[in-house]
Design an enzyme around this catalytic site. Structure first.
Site, PDB file in Angstrom:
ATOM      1  N   LYS A  66       0.810  -1.231   0.000  1.00 47.88           N
ATOM      2  CA  LYS A  66       0.000   0.000   0.000  1.00 47.88           C
ATOM      3  C   LYS A  66       0.843   1.280   0.000  1.00 47.88           C
ATOM      4  CE  LYS A  66      -4.168  -1.882   2.018  1.00 47.88           C
ATOM      5  NZ  LYS A  66      -5.119  -1.917   3.125  1.00 47.88           N
ATOM      6  N   ASP A 102      -9.977   2.899   2.108  1.00 42.04           N
ATOM      7  CA  ASP A 102     -10.008   2.265   3.437  1.00 42.04           C
ATOM      8  C   ASP A 102     -10.538   3.226   4.504  1.00 42.04           C
ATOM      9  OD1 ASP A 102      -8.987  -0.221   2.700  1.00 42.04           O
ATOM     10  OD2 ASP A 102      -6.908   0.373   3.057  1.00 42.04           O
TER      11      ASP A 102
HETATM   12  P1  ATR Z   1      -1.316  -3.197   6.532  1.00 44.37           P
HETATM   13  O1  ATR Z   1      -0.943  -2.401   5.338  1.00 44.37           O
HETATM   14  O2  ATR Z   1      -2.499  -4.094   6.301  1.00 44.37           O
HETATM   15  O3  ATR Z   1      -1.464  -2.375   7.759  1.00 44.37           O
HETATM   16  P2  ATR Z   1       1.340  -3.953   7.357  1.00 44.37           P
HETATM   17  O4  ATR Z   1       1.885  -2.655   6.876  1.00 44.37           O
HETATM   18  O5  ATR Z   1       2.110  -5.212   7.097  1.00 44.37           O
HETATM   19  O6  ATR Z   1      -0.099  -4.224   6.752  1.00 44.37           O
HETATM   20  O7  ATR Z   1       1.049  -3.773   8.911  1.00 44.37           O
HETATM   21  C1  ATR Z   1       0.768  -4.822   9.763  1.00 44.37           C
HETATM   22  C2  ATR Z   1       0.971  -4.353  11.199  1.00 44.37           C
HETATM   23  O8  ATR Z   1       0.898  -5.521  12.021  1.00 44.37           O
HETATM   24  C3  ATR Z   1       2.344  -3.713  11.446  1.00 44.37           C
HETATM   25  O9  ATR Z   1       2.202  -2.608  12.313  1.00 44.37           O
HETATM   26  C4  ATR Z   1       3.102  -4.840  12.127  1.00 44.37           C
HETATM   27  O10 ATR Z   1       4.098  -4.444  13.028  1.00 44.37           O
HETATM   28  P3  ATR Z   1       5.393  -3.577  12.563  1.00 44.37           P
HETATM   29  O11 ATR Z   1       4.900  -2.152  12.587  1.00 44.37           O
HETATM   30  O12 ATR Z   1       6.386  -3.874  13.582  1.00 44.37           O
HETATM   31  O13 ATR Z   1       5.734  -4.046  11.179  1.00 44.37           O
HETATM   32  C5  ATR Z   1       2.000  -5.512  12.902  1.00 44.37           C
HETATM   33  N1  ATR Z   1       2.382  -6.857  13.273  1.00 44.37           N
HETATM   34  C6  ATR Z   1       2.549  -7.918  12.463  1.00 44.37           C
HETATM   35  N2  ATR Z   1       2.932  -8.998  13.170  1.00 44.37           N
HETATM   36  C7  ATR Z   1       3.005  -8.603  14.476  1.00 44.37           C
HETATM   37  C8  ATR Z   1       3.342  -9.247  15.701  1.00 44.37           C
HETATM   38  N3  ATR Z   1       3.685 -10.526  15.734  1.00 44.37           N
HETATM   39  N4  ATR Z   1       3.307  -8.515  16.838  1.00 44.37           N
HETATM   40  C9  ATR Z   1       2.962  -7.211  16.795  1.00 44.37           C
HETATM   41  N5  ATR Z   1       2.628  -6.546  15.677  1.00 44.37           N
HETATM   42  C10 ATR Z   1       2.654  -7.227  14.530  1.00 44.37           C
END
Ligand code: ATR
Length: 273
Positions: A66, A102
């Site tokens: 995105k 969104d």
């Molecule tokens: P989207 O565009 O759908 O928001 P994304 O940019 O991949 O997808 O964001 C997913 C979010 O989930 C991120 O904030 C990610 O944490 P980071 O900011 O550290 O990348 C969070 N996330 C994914 N796995 C996680 C986990 N195991 N614990 C905490 N946060 C997690």
């Protein structure tokens, strides 16, 4: 023949968007086809150029592209420009324009759930593109205070600074939840099998505060951690399907100029699930 699709990674193979959009195209009597495209991050510029080269009318963009897709586009409109995140590309005679449905999609899903964000406090977990859209929707709706909590503090801080929210560490979420009326999971994790640390956080969330609605932007996850907490808290739970349908309806309108009833998108999802 109108060609549409969604750019994601391997997870896009499980997306319900193709089934939903194809059902609505058929209902509207439009000749068209909506396909899932798993695009490697390194090939995103080529894939985006392919929209123009192949004459696709447009695509949706999902995790993890995105924000990365922004430099590949000719122009950004409205919320996409404010957020630097795009979930919909429209091919306007060879000019690729990025939009973000969104934000309005989340706002519409909240309204459908009967939740008035004005004057209320919310906690958003996660700091990616989806979290950005949720925070903007809540501040636009007049929320009194929005906390963002996540595991990567610099990302959380940048989001909070950009969108006038308050930043918190993920572990602070356990107490902050007592202060809010709305909890939104905008991380990609909804079950204990996906992350032990988020499972521990969900298990430790305080109950008894004023939280009346829990929204998980994911869908179709068994043993949902956030649904479990909603049950313990006595709050309502809404998964990501409502937002998916609302944002899809707005994207469909951008591509076709037609805004079919929401029920057609929900029926398409029902059939696919
Ligand atoms: P989207 O565009 O759908 O928001 P994304 O940019 O991949 O997808 O964001 C997913 C979010 O989930 C991120 O904030 C990610 O944490 P980071 O900011 O550290 O990348 C969070 N996330 C994914 N796995 C996680 C986990 N195991 N614990 C905490 N946060 C997690």
């Amino acid at each position: 023949m109108m060609l549409l699709g969604v750019f994601g990674d391997q997870r896009v193979r499980h997306s319900l968007s193709p089934a939903m959009h194809n059902a609505v195209l058929a209902q509207q009597g439009l000749k068209g086809c909506y396909l899932p495209f798993a695009v490697e991050p390194a090939r995103l510029p080529q894939a985006t150029e392919g929209i123009r080269a192949l004459g696709l009318a447009g695509v949706n963009v999902t995790v993890p592209h995105k924000q990365a897709v922004v430099p590949c586009l000719d122009a950004l409109k409205g919320e996409a420009e404010r957020l630097g995140a795009v979930n919909t590309i429209v091919n306007q005679e060879g000019v690729l324009v990025g939009h973000n449905t969104d934000v309005a999609g989340f706002g519409n899903a909240l309204a459908q759930a009967g939740f008035q964000a004005a004057g209320r406090r919310a906690l958003v977990l996660g700091a990616g593109g989806a979290a950005r859209a949720v925070v903007l929707a809540l501040t636009r709706a007049g929320a009194a205070r929005v906390w963002v909590a996540g595991r990567t503090l610099p990302k959380v801080q940048a989001l909070a600074d950009d969108l006038q929210a308050a930043a918190a560490e993920l572990k602070q979420g356990a107490e902050l939840v007592a202060e809010v009326h709305l909890l939104v999971n905008a991380t990609s994790v909804s079950s204990a099998a996906e992350s032990a640390s988020l499972a521990a956080l969900a298990a430790g969330l305080t109950t008894g505060g004023a939280c009346s609605l829990v929204v998980d932007l994911n869908y179709g996850r068994p043993d949902n951690l956030w649904q479990g907490w909603a049950r313990r808290q006595g709050a309502r739970f809404m998964d990501g399907l409502a937002m998916l349908a609302h944002q899809a309806r707005l994207s469909f309108e951008l591509w076709t100029g037609i805004k079919p009833p929401l029920a057609q998108f929900l029926a398409g999802l029902d059939k696919a699930a």
